[in-house]
Structure formats: structure tokens, C-alpha cells
Motif scaffolding. Structure first.
Motif, PDB file in Angstrom:
ATOM      1  N   ALA A 137      72.117   8.817  19.712  1.00 53.99           N
ATOM      2  CA  ALA A 137      70.963   8.408  18.627  1.00 53.99           C
ATOM      3  C   ALA A 137      70.218   7.143  18.110  1.00 53.99           C
ATOM      4  CB  ALA A 137      72.642   8.421  16.813  1.00 53.99           C
ATOM      5  N   ALA A 138      70.494   6.715  18.998  1.00 58.01           N
ATOM      6  CA  ALA A 138      69.505   6.037  19.528  1.00 58.01           C
ATOM      7  C   ALA A 138      67.830   6.169  19.471  1.00 58.01           C
ATOM      8  CB  ALA A 138      69.968   5.131  20.787  1.00 58.01           C
ATOM      9  N   ASP A 139      67.436   5.314  19.158  1.00 55.80           N
ATOM     10  CA  ASP A 139      65.922   5.373  19.039  1.00 55.80           C
ATOM     11  C   ASP A 139      65.123   5.171  20.918  1.00 55.80           C
ATOM     12  OD1 ASP A 139      66.039   7.194  16.747  1.00 55.80           O
ATOM     13  OD2 ASP A 139      65.953   5.162  15.676  1.00 55.80           O
ATOM     14  N   ALA A 140      64.044   5.557  20.944  1.00 58.13           N
ATOM     15  CA  ALA A 140      62.869   5.422  22.151  1.00 58.13           C
ATOM     16  C   ALA A 140      62.833   3.998  22.031  1.00 58.13           C
ATOM     17  CB  ALA A 140      62.326   6.202  22.218  1.00 58.13           C
ATOM     18  N   VAL A 141      62.341   2.834  22.778  1.00 57.98           N
ATOM     19  CA  VAL A 141      62.136   1.148  22.522  1.00 57.98           C
ATOM     20  C   VAL A 141      60.832   1.261  21.451  1.00 57.98           C
ATOM     21  CG1 VAL A 141      61.603  -0.654  23.888  1.00 57.98           C
ATOM     22  CG2 VAL A 141      63.491   0.656  24.362  1.00 57.98           C
ATOM     23  N   GLY A 142      60.958   0.945  20.608  1.00 62.28           N
ATOM     24  CA  GLY A 142      58.760   0.754  20.759  1.00 62.28           C
ATOM     25  C   GLY A 142      58.767   1.694  19.585  1.00 62.28           C
ATOM     26  N   ILE A 201      59.230  -5.494  20.258  1.00 60.29           N
ATOM     27  CA  ILE A 201      60.644  -5.435  21.343  1.00 60.29           C
ATOM     28  C   ILE A 201      61.242  -6.623  20.513  1.00 60.29           C
ATOM     29  CG2 ILE A 201      62.111  -4.644  23.308  1.00 60.29           C
ATOM     30  CD1 ILE A 201      59.767  -3.243  24.542  1.00 60.29           C
ATOM     31  N   ARG A 202      62.664  -6.921  20.328  1.00 56.87           N
ATOM     32  CA  ARG A 202      62.932  -7.982  20.097  1.00 56.87           C
ATOM     33  C   ARG A 202      63.620  -9.361  20.879  1.00 56.87           C
ATOM     34  NH1 ARG A 202      61.531  -8.201  14.690  1.00 56.87           N
ATOM     35  NH2 ARG A 202      60.389  -7.005  16.010  1.00 56.87           N
ATOM     36  N   GLU A 203      63.603  -8.449  22.335  1.00 54.09           N
ATOM     37  CA  GLU A 203      63.728  -9.392  23.264  1.00 54.09           C
ATOM     38  C   GLU A 203      62.631 -10.317  24.016  1.00 54.09           C
ATOM     39  OE1 GLU A 203      64.692  -6.364  23.304  1.00 54.09           O
ATOM     40  OE2 GLU A 203      66.794  -6.972  23.105  1.00 54.09           O
ATOM     41  N   ASP A 204      61.344  -9.743  23.285  1.00 51.68           N
ATOM     42  CA  ASP A 204      59.657 -10.477  23.692  1.00 51.68           C
ATOM     43  C   ASP A 204      59.575 -11.434  22.997  1.00 51.68           C
ATOM     44  OD1 ASP A 204      59.758  -8.341  25.987  1.00 51.68           O
ATOM     45  OD2 ASP A 204      58.339  -6.906  24.971  1.00 51.68           O
TER      46      ASP A 204
END
Length: 558
Positions: free
Chosen positions: A224-229, A245-248
Motif C-alpha cells: 500500500a506504500a506510495d512511491a517516493v515523490g 522528500i521529508r529527509e531532504d
């Protein structure tokens, strides 16, 4: 309400009467109009429904053009009719019949249309296993039946396949339960691992496939997870972009200087580079313009500009409507522009000249300058950059043969004027290295030669040259350019003649030294006769003692 198409062009008075009649029928004071079958026509039906088109106009008020034809109503429904698969006309024949299929023996088709397995010997020759005749059906399908994709499908076929898969899955489940029962361990983790060994495990199984297990939860959340971005909404089919992205690190936090690049919080975009002192290739974020003008983006912009300019001039070019045409026209435009440039360049050169100045070498090659930056220290070591590689010779370098530790020509013998190996002082090319023993032998031989050369030999009468001497003299040319040296090979020197040649060379050299003219050099052996080997060796020996251009030579490369 009478159809207006049934009545021709009405006069003003007739049109007024028709309007009054229609109003009276709508009010109920006048009887309704009747159609061809004697049925009343509702006066409140709009005109665009009651008025028949010109190709169905009968000249009388009617609604027959709005009703389904009677032949279509009486026609049976053909959506449920289909070919009866596998239907036979009767029992199979016991003997082959003339004109039947040569493969299976049925009369309803030929051998090329037979759907049975091709037999090695057909029913025509064996009269065995003759198939029954099929029923030739003529099913007439309507418009909807021809386009029904599920027409002729048997739901019982799907039920049979579903039952087969269910039976196979039940057998697998039972087999896994038996394997778990045979295990002697009571570890719950091992039991779960055995239960999840099959990939076709049922998720609604209360004993082995419960949804509260850790692995099942991980698989569920991973799917169910979405792709990054990006995030895709399955209901609306709209892709919602997550711009960061939240980590950037956020763009506005890369440089906190207020006068740095502008950041638009609405679109979360920063076109310029936040830190202009850093090269774009080394920066963590070089601005959105850096990516906009990199890769194939400039080519797409040029293509879009060409499409706009072509459309402004009246040409039918549109990048989005027909991208292939736009790409081909743009390529053709660039080729024609290049041809026009070459043509104009040739005409200018033909008129004014100066083509020879265009054929010159590039400035970098003429001045020996390159863009390679190299920084050296005071001791000559490279601090920054890469030093230019040295050009290697096409001949083999530092190739040691025959146990030598140095190359040929690394040592020069001043007494004999011959080159050799510095490891053993051997003057014979491609000889085997003798080491220190060879050096000692060469030193002893040089001392003996020096003593012999200083002694006065007995003079002998000079002799005239013969054919043998001429042949020997002609062989000197070949010997000078070969690896052979004086005294080696077939050439033998006569000691008496050599001593006499040395004496004559001393007299000639003494006479030259008395001549004090500046720039005067010693002359070599001369005369009208051919030079012998002894005279040539005497000249070389006297020249070695007086002037040796290679006496102080040191091979620095080795």
C-alpha cells in the motif's frame, strides 16, 4: 396536433387557424388529432418529436417514426442463441464413406478443416475410430448479439475451474498441516514459518494465515506504500506530487542569506542557485534552472520555439498535435540552414578570398597551450592536477636480455670507442652477461691494447691495393652500419700494417698540429689509393686519444 410537415406552405390566415386549433386541443375544447391507426395524438408532445423527418414523412399526422417496427418486436431474442458445441447428427459410421474427411471419417468437413489430431494412417485407410458427423447450425445474430463479447460463454466452465483450484488448495493446506504435526518442536516461530512456506496460502485461515502476524502486516503495508515523490489516488486517478522528500533539506535552508536566491513558497521553487560561489556540478542543489537547461530540455525548447515561429508564418506546425511532423520539419530546417551557411561562406571566400587563413592549425596546437591545469612545488612535484604523460618510444625500452641488468649502449669504452653493456662491459651485441668477471677481463684487455699501441712496430713496405682490398673496402660501408665491430667477424687486421699505419698517422697529425690556422681540424686518411682497414683503425685510435665527443656522456634516463 397535425404535423407541420404534412401541410405545405401555409398562408397567413391558415397559419393563424392552425395556431388556434393547436391551442384549443391543448386546452381540451377541441378533439385530438388521430394518426394512421386511429389512435389519438397527445397535443402536448413537442414539435421536434411529433414532426417526422423528410425521409419518413407520410403526409398525414403520425407518430410511427417514434415507434419500433413490428417485425423487430416479433423477432425472437438472439442474445441467448449460440452454436451448440459438440452436437452430433447421430451415431458414428462403421465404415469410411466416399467424400468424408480422410483423417477422422466425418462427412461434414474435409481433411484440411479437421480439428482432430492428425493420424499416422487416417480413417480412409484403417476404417477405425470414425467420428460422428457434426451438426451444421445457421445462427442468425443481430446487431447486439454480434458485439456481445460474452455471447456463447458457459458459466459452468468457470465454476469447474474454480472448483478445481479450490480442491488443489485444500490438498496443499492439508499437506502443510500434516508436515507441522510431524514436527517435534513446539516453537511458535517455527510453526509459523512452516505454515507460510506456501505462496498460495489463504489469508482468511484462522490458524495459519491470520492478519495479525508481523510478516503479513509488513507485506500489506509495503504494497500500500506510495512511491517516493508521488502519490496516486486510485479513485480519481490523479497523481499528487510531493515536491520534497521529508529527509531532504529544504531549499530555503541551504543559504539563510536574505539576499540569496528567491524562494517561492507557493510553488516551492527556487530557480537560481542558493550558493553561487560553488560550482553547479559540486553543489547539492544548483537551482531549478540548472536542471531546466541540462539534458534534452534545451532541444525541446528549441523545437517548441521553431513550432511557434513556423505557426506565426502561416505553416501548419504544432508540437503537441503532431510531434513527429514537428521534429522532422525542425531537422529539415536545420539542414537547410547549414547548407545556406556553407553556400554563403563559399560565395564570400570566392569573392574576397582568404581561404588559406581558415586552414591554419588551432591556436591551442600552435602555441602548445591546453586547459589542463597542473600546479608544481619548488622541488618539482605535482601538487594539484595531473602531469602530462611522457611520450613513449615505439621501440621497446628497458628490455633486458640474456641475463643483463642494463640495456645495450649504457656503457662506452673510451679505449676502443665501442658501446656496450654497463653491467659486464661487454661490447658484443646480444651476448650473455658475464658480470664482474667480464668487467675485469675488459680492463685487462684494455691495458694490453694500450701498451701495444704505444710501442714502435717494425715498418713494412706499403703495398698497392688489390681487388681483394677493394672488396674489403667496399665491405666497410656495410660493416659501419651493422653491429659488427673492427676486429670481429671475418675481418682480420695485420699487426705490421697497423703499426706502419699508426706511424704514418702520427707524422700526418704532427704536421697538422704545426698548422696554427684557427678552425683547422685534423684530416682523415687521404690519398688516391683505397683506404685499408689498418689505416682506418689507426686514424680512429689517434682520434680517440685527441678528441672524443662521447667521453663525458652520461645516460641520465637509466
Amino acid at each position: 396536433m397535425a404535423s407541420s410537415s404534412a401541410v405545405g406552405k401555409l398562408s397567413r390566415e391558415e397559419f393563424r387557424r392552425q395556431k388556434d386549433l393547436d391551442a384549443a386541443r391543448k386546452a381540451g375544447t377541441a378533439p385530438a388529432a388521430l394518426d394512421e391507426e386511429g389512435k389519438p395524438i397527445n397535443p402536448h408532445i413537442p414539435q421536434y418529436i411529433s414532426q417526422a423527418p423528410w425521409y419518413l414523412d407520410t403526409g398525414a399526422p403520425s407518430l410511427s417514426h417514434q415507434r419500433r417496427p413490428e417485425e423487430e418486436e416479433n423477432r425472437p431474442r438472439d442474445l441467448d442463441t449460440w452454436y451448440d458445441r459438440g452436437a452430433t447428427a447421430g451415431p458414428a459410421a462403421t465404415k469410411y464413406r466416399k467424400g468424408a474427411c480422410e483423417n477422422c471419417g466425418a462427412m461434414t468437413h474435409k481433411k484440411k478443416d479437421c480439428l482432430e489430431r492428425p493420424r499416422k494412417k487416417g480413417a480412409r485407410f484403417t476404417n477405425k475410430n470414425i467420428q460422428a458427423d457434426e451438426v451444421i447450425q445457421n445462427v442468425e445474430l443481430g446487431y447486439a448479439a454480434k458485439r456481445d463479447r460474452w455471447n456463447g460463454y458457459d458459466p459452468a466452465e468457470h465454476k469447474r475451474i474454480y472448483s478445481e483450484y479450490a480442491a488443489v488448495e485444500a490438498a496443499r493446506q492439508k499437506l502443510r498441516e500434516e508436515e507441522i504435526d510431524n514436527q517435534t518442536t513446539t516453537d511458535l516461530a517455527v510453526v509459523r514459518k512452516m505454515a507460510k512456506a506456501g505462496k498460495t496460502e489463504k489469508k482468511d485461515d484462522a490458524d495459519f494465515g491470520s492478519s495479525d502476524e508481523e510478516d503479513a502486516d509488513e507485506d500489506k503495508y509495503a504494497d500500500a506504500a506510495d512511491a517516493v515523490g508521488q502519490k496516486l489516488d486510485a479513485k480519481t486517478r490523479i497523481t499528487v506530487r510531493n515536491l520534497r522528500i521529508r529527509e531532504d533539506t529544504a531549499k530555503y535552508l541551504m543559504n539563510l542569506d536574505p539576499s540569496s536566491a528567491y524562494y517561492d513558497p507557493k510553488t516551492r521553487s527556487m530557480r537560481d542557485a542558493p550558493d553561487k560561489n560553488t560550482a553547479p556540478e559540486d553543489a547539492k542543489f544548483a537551482g531549478e534552472n540548472f536542471f531546466r537547461y541540462s539534458g534534452e530540455a534545451p532541444a525541446v525548447q528549441q523545437l517548441q520555439l521553431f513550432a511557434w515561429q513556423a505557426a506565426a508564418r502561416g505553416n501548419d506546425v504544432h508540437l503537441n498535435a503532431n510531434p513527429t511532423q514537428g521534429e522532422l520539419l525542425h531537422q529539415e530546417f536545420k539542414e537547410k540552414r547549414q547548407e545556406l551557411k556553407e553556400t554563403s561562406k563559399g560565395s564570400i571566400l570566392a569573392k574576397y578570398g582568404g581561404e588559406e587563413y581558415l586552414q591554419a592549425a588551432p591556436k591551442e596546437l600552435r602555441q602548445g597551450q591546453t586547459e589542463d591545469y597542473v600546479e608544481y612545488s619548488r622541488t618539482g612535484q605535482v601538487i594539484k592536477g595531473r602531469e602530462r604523460a611522457k611520450a613513449r618510444s615505439k621501440y621497446p625500452e628497458d628490455a633486458f636480455v640474456n641475463n643483463h641488468t642494463s640495456v645495450w649502449g649504457s656503457w662506452y669504452d673510451p679505449t676502443s670507442g665501442i658501446w656496450g653493456y654497463s653491467c659486464c662491459h661487454s661490447t658484443v651485441h646480444l651476448s650473455y652477461c658475464s658480470g664482474d668477471a667480464g668487467i675485469a677481463a675488459v680492463q685487462a684487455s684494455s691495458a694490453q691494447n694500450l701498451l701495444a699501441s704505444t710501442s714502435e712496430p717494425v715498418p713494412s713496405a706499403p703495398r698497392t691495393s688489390t681487388k681483394a682490398d677493394s672488396a674489403l673496402g667496399n665491405g666497410n660501408v656495410e660493416q659501419n652500419y651493422s653491429k659488427k665491430r673492427i676486429g670481429e667477424g671475418e675481418v682480420k687486421l695485420d699487426k705490421e700494417r697497423l703499426a706502419h699505419a699508426l706511424k704514418e698517422e702520427k707524422k700526418r697529425t704532427r704536421g697538422d698540429e704545426e698548422d696554427d690556422r684557427p678552425g683547422k681540424k685534423p684530416k682523415g686518411p687521404s690519398g688516391s689509393h683505397d683506404v685499408t682497414e689498418e689505416e682506418l683503425e689507426a686514424y680512429r685510435m689517434r682520434r680517440r686519444f685527441t678528441e672524443d665527443p662521447m667521453a663525458n656522456y652520461v645516460d641520465k634516463d637509466d
